[in-house]
Scaffold this active site. Structure first.
Site, PDB file in Angstrom:
ATOM      1  N   HIS A  15     -60.245   2.130  45.758  1.00 25.13           N
ATOM      2  CA  HIS A  15     -59.380   1.803  44.276  1.00 25.13           C
ATOM      3  C   HIS A  15     -60.220   1.746  43.081  1.00 25.13           C
ATOM      4  CE1 HIS A  15     -57.027  -1.683  42.062  1.00 25.13           C
ATOM      5  NE2 HIS A  15     -56.594  -0.650  41.891  1.00 25.13           N
ATOM      6  N   ARG A  16     -59.902   2.641  42.096  1.00 20.79           N
ATOM      7  CA  ARG A  16     -60.804   2.727  40.838  1.00 20.79           C
ATOM      8  C   ARG A  16     -61.966   3.228  41.353  1.00 20.79           C
ATOM      9  NH1 ARG A  16     -58.832  -2.456  37.664  1.00 20.79           N
ATOM     10  NH2 ARG A  16     -56.678  -2.653  38.521  1.00 20.79           N
ATOM     11  N   GLU A  42     -58.861   6.678  44.318  1.00 22.41           N
ATOM     12  CA  GLU A  42     -57.692   6.489  43.024  1.00 22.41           C
ATOM     13  C   GLU A  42     -58.514   6.192  41.811  1.00 22.41           C
ATOM     14  OE1 GLU A  42     -54.868   3.593  41.048  1.00 22.41           O
ATOM     15  OE2 GLU A  42     -57.103   3.358  41.329  1.00 22.41           O
ATOM     16  N   ASP A  44     -57.126   5.880  37.392  1.00 17.32           N
ATOM     17  CA  ASP A  44     -55.910   5.604  36.352  1.00 17.32           C
ATOM     18  C   ASP A  44     -56.141   6.694  35.099  1.00 17.32           C
ATOM     19  OD1 ASP A  44     -54.860   2.933  37.651  1.00 17.32           O
ATOM     20  OD2 ASP A  44     -57.052   2.966  37.524  1.00 17.32           O
ATOM     21  N   HIS A  57     -58.314   2.005  33.171  1.00 15.55           N
ATOM     22  CA  HIS A  57     -57.128   1.349  33.731  1.00 15.55           C
ATOM     23  C   HIS A  57     -56.411   0.588  32.859  1.00 15.55           C
ATOM     24  CE1 HIS A  57     -54.941  -2.152  35.447  1.00 15.55           C
ATOM     25  NE2 HIS A  57     -54.603  -1.282  36.315  1.00 15.55           N
ATOM     26  N   GLU A 116     -53.294   8.101  39.311  1.00 14.76           N
ATOM     27  CA  GLU A 116     -52.271   7.067  38.923  1.00 14.76           C
ATOM     28  C   GLU A 116     -52.229   7.625  37.356  1.00 14.76           C
ATOM     29  OE1 GLU A 116     -52.488   2.741  39.407  1.00 14.76           O
ATOM     30  OE2 GLU A 116     -50.948   2.751  37.604  1.00 14.76           O
ATOM     31  N   LYS A 118     -50.654   6.344  33.830  1.00 14.42           N
ATOM     32  CA  LYS A 118     -50.378   4.873  33.502  1.00 14.42           C
ATOM     33  C   LYS A 118     -48.958   5.155  32.974  1.00 14.42           C
ATOM     34  CE  LYS A 118     -52.572   1.938  33.011  1.00 14.42           C
ATOM     35  NZ  LYS A 118     -52.620   0.767  34.193  1.00 14.42           N
ATOM     36  N   ASP A 241     -60.908  -2.476  47.004  1.00 17.03           N
ATOM     37  CA  ASP A 241     -62.151  -2.352  46.173  1.00 17.03           C
ATOM     38  C   ASP A 241     -63.421  -1.983  46.853  1.00 17.03           C
ATOM     39  OD1 ASP A 241     -60.624  -2.722  43.908  1.00 17.03           O
ATOM     40  OD2 ASP A 241     -60.267  -4.942  44.410  1.00 17.03           O
TER      41      ASP A 241
HETATM   42  O1  G3P Z   1     -52.270   3.073  42.655  1.00 16.08           O
HETATM   43  C1  G3P Z   1     -52.629   1.673  43.250  1.00 16.08           C
HETATM   44  C2  G3P Z   1     -53.002   0.542  42.246  1.00 16.08           C
HETATM   45  O2  G3P Z   1     -53.922   1.309  41.501  1.00 16.08           O
HETATM   46  C3  G3P Z   1     -51.671   0.176  41.416  1.00 16.08           C
HETATM   47  O3  G3P Z   1     -52.098  -0.833  40.508  1.00 16.08           O
HETATM   48  O4  G3P Z   1     -52.937  -2.059  38.479  1.00 16.08           O
HETATM   49  O5  G3P Z   1     -54.535  -1.218  40.060  1.00 16.08           O
HETATM   50  O6  G3P Z   1     -53.337   0.567  38.749  1.00 16.08           O
HETATM   51  P1  G3P Z   1     -53.405  -0.781  39.293  1.00 16.08           P
HETATM   52 MG    MG Z   2     -54.428   2.303  39.434  1.00 19.86          MG
END
Ligand code: G3P
Ligand code: MG
Length: 251
Positions: A15-16, A42, A44, A57, A116, A118, A241
């Site tokens: 995640h990120r 992943e 953003d 993000h 992802e 936004k 994470d």
């Molecule tokens: O794509 C999963 C997750 O990243 C969604 O929430 O706010 O971390 O972008 P957020």
């Molecule tokens: Mg995300």
């Protein structure tokens, strides 16, 4: 790696990037996620003032850089001068906000990538350089279509992505339990996966999705007990994470 390869289950999604140990959404965090053995990264994306696709993000710069205010008020050149590492630890001083192009260059199909888009970057009048059009173009130019999963909390973005390139894999990203309205809007897009908040996942919903050949990738799972519970429910992977920790505990 491609989606057509044999994918391990559960798929560990960074995640990120490797966010618990590196500044999120930076090239260093992505490289660390690959080293840790994650199977997908992943990130953003949003647009700069001069409409370049950048990786960050928040809609503001304050939390993850030494800049201030809305991201969209700054050009790419201005954003590149910011420090996106020191907020996390002084050893990451000088880390930059990456462009999506830089990330595609860095990973070169070595790992799956979830982009992802936004919701805040969505423009209903769909200009020629709308974010989803630029993202689809960058992915196809980089030859990465088979290793990318597109997601957004804005279903209209997913519709647009499929319209641009119908071989695109899309993920229906939801914050709350899946609403009927959202499903009705997205079902004809044949989503590759449903990416829900992990707290909203039920075993029944996982089975229902599997019955439609849709995978389930919940976010963001950081405890072993949650990971085990979700794996027992049959999820196909999850966002975390700390990919290194989850790999060491589950495999
Ligand atoms: O794509 C999963 C997750 O990243 C969604 O929430 O706010 O971390 O972008 P957020
Ligand atoms: Mg995300």
């Amino acid at each position: 790696m491609k989606f057509t390869s044999d994918l391990t289950s559960p798929l560990i999604i960074a995640h990120r990037g490797f966010r618990s140990k590196y500044p999120e959404n930076t090239l260093t965090a992505f490289e660390a996620a690959i080293d840790a053995g994650a199977k997908m990264i992943e990130l953003d994306v949003t647009l700069s003032k001069d409409r370049e696709v950048i990786v960050i993000h928040d809609d503001t710069l304050d939390r993850t850089t030494n800049g201030k205010g809305p991201v969209k008020k700054y050009s790419l050149a201005e954003l590149k001068r910011l420090d996106a590492g020191s907020w996390f630890d002084s050893s990451f001083k000088g880390e930059q906000i990456p462009t999506l192009g830089q990330v595609l260059d860095l990973i070169k199909n070595r790992i799956l990538l979830n982009i992802e888009i936004k919701k805040s970057a969505y423009e209903s009048d769909s200009p020629n350089d709308a974010i989803e059009k630029q993202v689809a173009g960058l992915v196809s130019m980089a030859g990465c279509l088979d290793s990318v999963l597109f997601s957004s909390f804005e279903p209209a973005i997913l519709k647009s992505i499929v319209k641009i390139e119908n071989r695109s894999r899309i993920a229906l990203l939801t914050e709350k339990p899946l609403a009927k309205k959202t499903w009705e809007f997205c079902k004809d897009l044949t989503p590759f996966s449903w990416n829900p908040d992990y707290r909203s996942v039920t075993e029944g919903r996982v089975q229902e999705m599997h019955g439609k050949n849709i995978r389930v990738f919940p976010y963001t799972v950081n405890s072993l007990s949650d990971a085990k519970r979700l794996v027992e429910m049959g999820v196909d992977g999850f966002f975390t994470d700390d990919p290194a920790l989850m790999i060491s505990l589950l495999f």
